[in-house]
Design an enzyme around this catalytic site. Structure first.
Site, PDB file in Angstrom:
ATOM      1  N   ASP A  31      31.078  33.414  23.211  1.00 35.81           N
ATOM      2  CA  ASP A  31      29.760  33.489  23.835  1.00 35.81           C
ATOM      3  C   ASP A  31      28.729  33.376  22.722  1.00 35.81           C
ATOM      4  O   ASP A  31      28.832  34.089  21.710  1.00 35.81           O
ATOM      5  CB  ASP A  31      29.559  34.852  24.518  1.00 35.81           C
ATOM      6  CG  ASP A  31      30.388  35.002  25.796  1.00 35.81           C
ATOM      7  OD1 ASP A  31      30.704  33.973  26.416  1.00 35.81           O
ATOM      8  OD2 ASP A  31      30.703  36.145  26.168  1.00 35.81           O
ATOM      9  N   ASP A 182      41.458  40.290  38.534  1.00 38.29           N
ATOM     10  CA  ASP A 182      40.007  40.457  38.520  1.00 38.29           C
ATOM     11  C   ASP A 182      39.413  39.051  38.598  1.00 38.29           C
ATOM     12  O   ASP A 182      39.409  38.334  37.611  1.00 38.29           O
ATOM     13  CB  ASP A 182      39.562  41.149  37.225  1.00 38.29           C
ATOM     14  CG  ASP A 182      38.033  41.235  37.117  1.00 38.29           C
ATOM     15  OD1 ASP A 182      37.327  40.717  38.015  1.00 38.29           O
ATOM     16  OD2 ASP A 182      37.541  41.803  36.121  1.00 38.29           O
ATOM     17  N   ALA A 207      48.559  39.778  44.523  1.00 36.10           N
ATOM     18  CA  ALA A 207      48.200  40.849  43.585  1.00 36.10           C
ATOM     19  C   ALA A 207      48.527  42.237  44.119  1.00 36.10           C
ATOM     20  O   ALA A 207      48.436  42.496  45.317  1.00 36.10           O
ATOM     21  CB  ALA A 207      46.719  40.763  43.247  1.00 36.10           C
ATOM     22  N   GLY A 250      28.838  53.457  39.836  1.00 33.18           N
ATOM     23  CA  GLY A 250      30.241  53.843  39.773  1.00 33.18           C
ATOM     24  C   GLY A 250      31.183  52.865  40.440  1.00 33.18           C
ATOM     25  O   GLY A 250      30.991  51.655  40.354  1.00 33.18           O
ATOM     26  N   ASP A 271      23.669  46.042  26.977  1.00 37.32           N
ATOM     27  CA  ASP A 271      24.286  44.763  27.341  1.00 37.32           C
ATOM     28  C   ASP A 271      25.519  45.076  28.195  1.00 37.32           C
ATOM     29  O   ASP A 271      26.425  45.764  27.740  1.00 37.32           O
ATOM     30  CB  ASP A 271      24.687  44.028  26.052  1.00 37.32           C
ATOM     31  CG  ASP A 271      25.458  42.735  26.311  1.00 37.32           C
ATOM     32  OD1 ASP A 271      25.495  42.283  27.471  1.00 37.32           O
ATOM     33  OD2 ASP A 271      26.014  42.180  25.354  1.00 37.32           O
ATOM     34  N   GLY A 274      31.289  42.754  29.351  1.00 38.22           N
ATOM     35  CA  GLY A 274      32.563  43.406  29.013  1.00 38.22           C
ATOM     36  C   GLY A 274      32.794  44.752  29.666  1.00 38.22           C
ATOM     37  O   GLY A 274      33.882  45.306  29.549  1.00 38.22           O
ATOM     38  N   ALA A 275      31.805  45.277  30.379  1.00 33.47           N
ATOM     39  CA  ALA A 275      31.968  46.607  30.982  1.00 33.47           C
ATOM     40  C   ALA A 275      33.101  46.601  32.007  1.00 33.47           C
ATOM     41  O   ALA A 275      33.939  47.503  32.053  1.00 33.47           O
ATOM     42  CB  ALA A 275      30.663  47.070  31.620  1.00 33.47           C
ATOM     43  N   GLY A 276      33.144  45.563  32.834  1.00 34.93           N
ATOM     44  CA  GLY A 276      34.204  45.453  33.841  1.00 34.93           C
ATOM     45  C   GLY A 276      35.574  45.288  33.205  1.00 34.93           C
ATOM     46  O   GLY A 276      36.569  45.848  33.682  1.00 34.93           O
ATOM     47  N   ASP A 277      35.622  44.541  32.096  1.00 31.33           N
ATOM     48  CA  ASP A 277      36.903  44.318  31.396  1.00 31.33           C
ATOM     49  C   ASP A 277      37.395  45.615  30.760  1.00 31.33           C
ATOM     50  O   ASP A 277      38.587  45.911  30.753  1.00 31.33           O
ATOM     51  CB  ASP A 277      36.739  43.242  30.319  1.00 31.33           C
ATOM     52  CG  ASP A 277      36.220  41.931  30.902  1.00 31.33           C
ATOM     53  OD1 ASP A 277      36.573  41.618  32.059  1.00 31.33           O
ATOM     54  OD2 ASP A 277      35.455  41.233  30.217  1.00 31.33           O
TER      55      ASP A 277
END
Length: 337
Positions: A31, A182, A207, A250, A271, A274-277
């Site tokens: 990125d 995901d 899944a 949440g 920023d 990457g929070a979900g990862d």
């Protein structure tokens, strides 16, 4: 299991050799992020390179937390591809599943956080190396040795990568791995929204664990309601856990026998990349060796609180990979330090 590359220094935590391997499949890219916040790509005076790609972020998130991770994907045989492979190795992620393409470049994405806080993407991949992974290039032994196999949907967009994705999934499933999905929707990469929805749903019922964001839930259901009914319309009979992440609100969780929600942690977000990862990596780390937690609401909730804390910490620094936390950082947040 190749100890030399995989046991690289991992913030002083070497993964316990007994813990199950989490194999992450898909794209890793760079990125390019503007040096100045809140501008469009055209207005940005300069860019910093930030390694990314959701499946790679998840692998590194797992490793940071002391788990065992491997990444399967293709990089360009170029400076950037070698740099990304080096980052995985430094992070303690096994690179036995990586191949290099001499004829295609490592994918690039220019990403900006506009003044309204939304991300704007511009991708350079026509085709990039990750899209050219073939079924024959898969390290099947590595895939079979994973207890969890995690993937997204970007690898479904074009051939031959799509066939490689389907084969890897099948091999992992036959070997008894838990399949974690995901979708990680990136609309600009798809020919059309309809095609994106159709292809994302084409592997839905394979899944065991699925995580979608609130935005993805709206996109996949065609409903603007983010409620239990909308979430449960995505349920399928083989699913063990469906998660809907709600950013600063949440997450919600759904299993065959119970459902509920977990609050987020309040932090100053810089920023959200990457929070979900990070959330997914934390969850997989905590369930890889004991999947019975998926049937125990109290224990599952504890894990999701931990995962939400991981996601929250990741938003407090720029870039995904530098911001992924260690277990001790998460425990500090959980203990209110």
């Amino acid at each position: 299991y190749n100890t030399s590359s995989s046991m690289a220094v991992n913030n002083g935590v070497s993964p316990s050799p007994t813990s199950g391997l989490i194999v992450s499949f898909g794209e890793m890219l760079i990125d390019f992020v503007p040096t100045v916040s809140g501008v469009s790509l055209a207005e940005a005076p300069g860019f910093l390179k930030a390694p990314g790609g959701a499946p790679a972020n998840v692998a590194i998130a797992v490793s940071r937390l002391g788990g065992r991770a491997a990444f399967v994907g293709k990089l360009g045989d170029d400076e950037f591809g070698r740099m990304l492979a080096g980052i995985l190795e430094e992070s303690g992620v096994s690179g036995e599943g990586i191949t290099f393409d001499t004829g295609a470049r490592t994918a690039l994405a220019f990403v900006t956080l506009r003044a309204d806080g939304e991300r704007e993407f511009m991708f350079y991949r026509n085709p990039s190396a990750d899209m050219l992974l073939t079924p024959d290039e898969l390290n099947l032994d590595l895939i079979r040795s994973g207890k969890v196999f995690h993937y997204g949907s970007i690898s479904l967009i074009v051939e031959p990568c799509r066939s490689a994705h389907l084969k890897a999934m099948e091999v992992a499933k036959d070997a008894g791995a838990l399949l974690s999905y995901d979708p990680n929707l990136r609309l600009p990469l798809w020919p059309s929204p309809e095609e994106a929805r159709e292809q994302i749903m084409s592997i839905w019922d394979k899944a065991d664990v699925i995580k979608v964001s609130d935005v993805e839930l709206e996109f996949l259901t065609g409903s603007d309601k983010i409620d239990d009914e909308s979430a449960m319309s995505l349920w399928h009979p083989n699913l063990k856990l469906l998660l809907v992440t709600l950013g600063e609100k949440g997450c919600r969780y759904y299993t065959k026998n119970f459902h509920g929600s977990v609050d987020a942690f309040h932090v100053t977000a810089v920023d959200t990349t990457g929070a979900g990862d990070s959330f997914v990596g934390a969850l997989l780390c905590k369930i890889v060796d004991d999947q019975s937690v998926l049937e125990d609401e109290a224990r599952l909730k504890e894990i999701l609180i931990f995962a939400c804390a991981c996601g929250a910490i990741t938003t407090t620094k720029k870039g995904a990979i530098p911001a992924l936390p260690t277990e001790s950082q998460v425990l500090s947040l959980l203990n209110g330090e």
